[in-house]
Scaffold this motif. Structure first.
Motif, mmCIF file in Angstrom:
data_model
loop_
_atom_site.group_PDB
_atom_site.id
_atom_site.type_symbol
_atom_site.label_atom_id
_atom_site.label_comp_id
_atom_site.label_asym_id
_atom_site.label_seq_id
_atom_site.Cartn_x
_atom_site.Cartn_y
_atom_site.Cartn_z
ATOM 1 N N LYS A 1 0.838 -1.205 0.000
ATOM 2 C CA LYS A 1 0.000 0.000 0.000
ATOM 3 C C LYS A 1 0.872 1.254 0.000
ATOM 4 O O LYS A 1 0.590 2.220 -0.709
ATOM 5 C CB LYS A 1 -0.930 -0.018 1.221
ATOM 6 N N GLU A 2 1.946 1.227 0.774
ATOM 7 C CA GLU A 2 2.867 2.368 0.815
ATOM 8 C C GLU A 2 3.473 2.644 -0.561
ATOM 9 O O GLU A 2 3.781 3.777 -0.893
ATOM 10 C CB GLU A 2 3.996 2.106 1.821
ATOM 11 N N ARG A 3 3.619 1.610 -1.362
ATOM 12 C CA ARG A 3 4.202 1.739 -2.704
ATOM 13 C C ARG A 3 3.124 1.884 -3.786
ATOM 14 O O ARG A 3 3.421 1.776 -4.968
ATOM 15 C CB ARG A 3 5.077 0.529 -2.991
ATOM 16 N N ASP A 4 1.875 2.102 -3.361
ATOM 17 C CA ASP A 4 0.737 2.240 -4.288
ATOM 18 C C ASP A 4 0.588 1.037 -5.213
ATOM 19 O O ASP A 4 0.247 1.167 -6.385
ATOM 20 C CB ASP A 4 0.860 3.527 -5.116
ATOM 21 N N LYS A 5 0.836 -0.137 -4.682
ATOM 22 C CA LYS A 5 0.706 -1.375 -5.457
ATOM 23 C C LYS A 5 -0.592 -2.115 -5.153
ATOM 24 O O LYS A 5 -0.872 -3.138 -5.747
ATOM 25 C CB LYS A 5 1.883 -2.323 -5.157
ATOM 26 N N VAL A 6 -1.382 -1.602 -4.212
ATOM 27 C CA VAL A 6 -2.624 -2.260 -3.812
ATOM 28 C C VAL A 6 -3.796 -1.352 -4.146
ATOM 29 O O VAL A 6 -3.796 -0.172 -3.809
ATOM 30 C CB VAL A 6 -2.628 -2.567 -2.294
ATOM 31 N N LEU A 7 -4.769 -1.921 -4.824
ATOM 32 C CA LEU A 7 -6.006 -1.204 -5.104
ATOM 33 C C LEU A 7 -7.119 -1.868 -4.310
ATOM 34 O O LEU A 7 -7.120 -3.080 -4.121
ATOM 35 C CB LEU A 7 -6.332 -1.261 -6.598
#
Length: 145
Positions: A126-132
């Motif tokens: 999530k911190e790396r914007d890899k989770v939607l």
């Protein structure tokens, strides 16, 4: 597991226990087949194909040979783990799968060590914007953080 347990809860709340579902044709919504342009493909949507002849979670459970009193217990998501885990293990052994079963574990929040590892992974992703985030159940929820 959680989605199925919630469906059973809803069906008992909506239709009573044991549920008395409306007869075919009385339902407000009907599932229509989705026609796919390529004739080599199936004519039903994936959801329609998976549903089989049972249209409710209760009916699916009955098709497994469970009685009403047993099905009621599946409204608790943890009961699914207690009931189906030994059956899955038995089936895997019957197929001849050779595994060190002493090292097996459940991969849900029932296992706090594994759950904390999954949470850690999701936080990093999530911190790396890899989770939607979508509308389906997952093991991790930001509300649980």
């Amino acid at each position: 597991i959680k989605a199925c347990a919630d469906k059973l809860k809803y069906e008992m709340e909506e239709y009573g226990y044991p549920p008395k579902f409306p007869e075919f044709g009385e339902e407000e919504e009907t599932v229509s087949d989705v026609i796919i342009g390529d004739k080599s493909k199936g004519k039903k949507s994936k959801a329609a194909a998976k549903a089989g002849s049972a249209s409710t979670q209760w009916q699916i459970m009955m098709s497994l040979g469970l009685e009403n009193e047993e099905i009621k217990e599946f409204a608790d998501a943890s009961h699914w783990l207690d009931y189906f885990s030994p059956l899955a293990l038995k089936d895997l052994k019957a197929m001849g799968l050779k595994v060190d079963w002493r090292r097996s574990f459940i991969t849900t929040d029932v296992n706090p060590f594994y759950d904390s590892f999954v949470r850690w992974q999701y936080v990093r992703l999530k911190e790396r914007d890899k989770v939607l985030f979508g509308k389906r159940y997952t093991i991790f929820s930001p509300k649980d953080n």
